[in-house]
Enzyme design. Sequence first.
Site, PDB file in Angstrom:
ATOM      1  CG  HIS A 332      -1.813  -1.126   1.272  1.00 18.32           C
ATOM      2  ND1 HIS A 332      -1.773  -2.087   2.231  1.00 18.32           N
ATOM      3  CD2 HIS A 332      -2.770  -1.467   0.421  1.00 18.32           C
ATOM      4  CE1 HIS A 332      -2.685  -2.982   1.975  1.00 18.32           C
ATOM      5  NE2 HIS A 332      -3.312  -2.629   0.887  1.00 18.32           N
ATOM      6  NE  ARG A 439      -3.474   0.218 -15.439  1.00 13.87           N
ATOM      7  CZ  ARG A 439      -2.628   1.078 -16.018  1.00 13.87           C
ATOM      8  NH1 ARG A 439      -2.446   2.266 -15.501  1.00 13.87           N
ATOM      9  NH2 ARG A 439      -1.962   0.729 -17.094  1.00 13.87           N
ATOM     10  NE  ARG A 475      -8.130  -2.057 -17.086  1.00 14.82           N
ATOM     11  CZ  ARG A 475      -6.804  -2.105 -17.205  1.00 14.82           C
ATOM     12  NH1 ARG A 475      -6.241  -2.102 -18.383  1.00 14.82           N
ATOM     13  NH2 ARG A 475      -6.045  -2.142 -16.141  1.00 14.82           N
ATOM     14  CD  GLU A 574      -5.492  -4.763 -22.624  1.00 19.12           C
ATOM     15  OE1 GLU A 574      -4.515  -4.305 -22.019  1.00 19.12           O
ATOM     16  OE2 GLU A 574      -6.462  -5.319 -22.052  1.00 19.12           O
ATOM     17  CG  ASN A 597       1.156  -0.806 -21.062  1.00 22.43           C
ATOM     18  OD1 ASN A 597       1.799  -0.053 -21.775  1.00 22.43           O
ATOM     19  ND2 ASN A 597       0.515  -0.401 -19.979  1.00 22.43           N
ATOM     20  CG  ASP A 598      -1.540  -6.558 -21.470  1.00 22.55           C
ATOM     21  OD1 ASP A 598      -0.595  -7.255 -21.046  1.00 22.55           O
ATOM     22  OD2 ASP A 598      -2.408  -6.073 -20.721  1.00 22.55           O
ATOM     23  CB  CYS A 645      -5.213   3.743 -22.395  1.00 22.15           C
ATOM     24  SG  CYS A 645      -5.736   2.037 -22.481  1.00 22.15           S
TER      25      CYS A 645
HETATM   26  C1  PEP Z   1      -2.260  -1.978 -21.530  1.00 20.81           C
HETATM   27  O1  PEP Z   1      -2.134  -3.202 -21.529  1.00 20.81           O
HETATM   28  O2  PEP Z   1      -1.746  -1.241 -22.386  1.00 20.81           O
HETATM   29  C2  PEP Z   1      -3.041  -1.317 -20.476  1.00 20.81           C
HETATM   30  C3  PEP Z   1      -3.273  -0.032 -20.492  1.00 20.81           C
HETATM   31  O3  PEP Z   1      -3.488  -2.089 -19.463  1.00 20.81           O
HETATM   32  P1  PEP Z   1      -2.592  -2.549 -18.202  1.00 20.81           P
HETATM   33  O4  PEP Z   1      -1.267  -1.849 -18.294  1.00 20.81           O
HETATM   34  O5  PEP Z   1      -3.373  -2.178 -17.005  1.00 20.81           O
HETATM   35  O6  PEP Z   1      -2.492  -4.023 -18.438  1.00 20.81           O
HETATM   36 MG    MG Z   2      -3.466  -4.377 -20.325  1.00 17.72          MG
END
Ligand code: PEP
Ligand code: MG
Length: 738
Positions: A332, A439, A475, A574, A597-598, A645
């Site tokens: 935390h 998130r 989300r 993603e 990111n994914d 994002c």
């Molecule tokens: C992503 O995957 O780009 C994303 C924004 O989600 P997270 O980073 O929370 O997996």
């Molecule tokens: Mg993601």
Amino acid sequence: MLRATVGLRQDAVGQVELNLDEGLVGLAAERKSAVVIEHASKHARFKYFPETGEEQFESLMAAPLLVRGVALGVLAVQTIESRSFDREDVDTLVTCAHLLTPVVLNAQMIDSVAVSEEQRAVDDVTLALSGVPMRGRKQERESRSVEVRGIGTSRGIAIGPVAKLGHLDLERIDYSPRPSIEEEEVDLMQALHDARHDLDDTRKEMGEEFGPDLAAVFHTHIQILEDKGFLVKLQNAVRETGDGRAALRDVLAVYRKQFDRIADPYFRERAWDVEDVGRRVMARLLGVRQDTAPLSAGTIVVVDNILPGFFARLDLENVAAIVAEHGGATSHGAIFARTLEIPAVIGIPGLLEACHPGELAIVDGTEGTVHFSPDEHLVAEYERARQRYAVAIQHLDALRDRPAETRDGRRLRLTANVGLVSDLRLVEKHGGDGVGLFRTELLVLAHRGFPDEMEQRQLYERVASGMAPRPVTIRTLDLGGDKDIADFGLEDEENPQLGCRSVRLSLERAGVFRAQLRAILRASITRNVRLMLPMVSSLTELRRVKEIIAEARAELDKAGADYDREIPVGLMIEVPSAALIADLLAQECDFFSIGTNDLTQYTLAVDRSNEHVAHLYDPLHPAVLSLIDRSVRAAGRAGIPVSLCGEMANNPLAVPILVGLGIEELSGAPSSLPVVKEIIHALDAGDADADAREAREAATAEEVHAIAARRLRRAGLLDHADIGAWLRPIVERAERAI
Ligand code: PEP
Ligand code: MG
């Protein structure tokens, strides 16, 4: 073994035993899912114990209390008459089980300390029946070093004097007990009582300042203080020693020792809750409410762990950075530090030994490095970096109200990725056009359990109304993969990134999912909420989710609840499959948001959290760009908006390419919005389009970097008064790589 009962015959305690593979209640634990049995007596596993004097129950509904795939217990409801249970009944029971799980877990963790040494040896195999593995001996600390490394958990650079704080060393503090044991006990009990009041106040203050999500942490602390075992141990110890300080020290040492043997860092970190509570009691016993001296401006706070309580007690204005010997990225304290934009590095073995109060230190929260007593040269270097960073961030304050628009008038929306109510202040500070990604899983983390529907709704409402009329994209839960953070009953998987994560998990827990959907829908009355689904990989999946959304809406309609009937429902691109069928998906949803990111991880087959392959992870790889391009075009053909994002939205080299690819909205960390806005202002959309065309044809990621670097240079950004010095090394590195 029947160990205790209210309702059954007391003489059956210790006499009746049932294996996990016997009886009906055990079925829920074994299957790790809820079970409903209408005719129990006819079931093959039915077992009846006349010696307990139990009633003959005919129907049963049971739900397991799951923590990281381990069943801690089972919550069961039985009826004498045969009856059926409908889906709503099961959902309610499962929700109750989720809510009870952290309470039971805390109780078990605390209780595990109460057992004898011999018993503890047995329990080393399994912690309080829960299956939490124990580890071997404590690792040795590293020796003193001028530069130490840890986990950078909150970005930014700070240079300042060290203050070691909050480390109430129970061995060394000056403390004289009362002459009589009785008086000492009274004092200790009073300190416990006062600490309980402090906690109530803190919970309230934190709730008001940062929202209910963070305040929930203090429920755990209150639970510890109210635990009978903790109280009795303290009482026994003070009666034995006549010394409240020694009693606290010894009891805390027992807890620490026991928790320290737990292999799983998530469980091990809970020891710090007990530690934090112990310090509070000690501070009260010493007659001080605050256990820290006032700080001078720009202090680097060095602690053994960033405890949540610090944030309520510290003079945050004067804290330049926090460095902690212990703790994980999901603790935390780490989340609080990130939220408050205080640079932080944690998990540095031997830290407390390695530094001295008052000496100068440099903290780099991005790199995870800390230098103690650095030489002048290093200080000057970091000072320049710090100023560059600070200036770049401050710049938005001046630009806050300017739209993110290219020189020739192409307008983008710059929104923020957030996860806590307190982040909203940062969105304001940095001039975000709304929230592009909320998130929701952070609430689960802060809560250490699953929040109920009402609590979720209140949180979402606060975010939606706080941002209105600007849009907020909420989300649905994205747990699993590298976010193995919650008491969500996640199974250990060989390959969690390819396993039951994200929307797949939500579909498996339809009851919990529907509750979240209802909470989001109810929060949509401000008419600025968008609902977003993570990691959709097929049309079938999207359709299934939409069915569940329709069910949640029907439930709200039945209850006469108000919500936005036009709420846009979109999905994240993603995984490559989603990008490849983007045309089909676009026909059946209202917007896309590209989660790079994914998308990068899955396209390049590079684990996003594995440092060994980090050099291969590059969202500017032509393959990733091709999938982004494909998704943007599909959205365009279907006439739906598309945003991006992932962290890529914060990457200066990515900005010209993304503008050229036609992304309409970039959502990134609040503090990075100023730099991105500056870059957009310096660009010409026509040039960016040409760059994107060239990048799509590029053979390697290095070529794409060079194309972007050339654009930033030509746009005059390297001479930019505020961000030029920061961009220069990034651009030059990209130019050199080709
Ligand atoms: C992503 O995957 O780009 C994303 C924004 O989600 P997270 O980073 O929370 O997996
Ligand atoms: Mg993601």
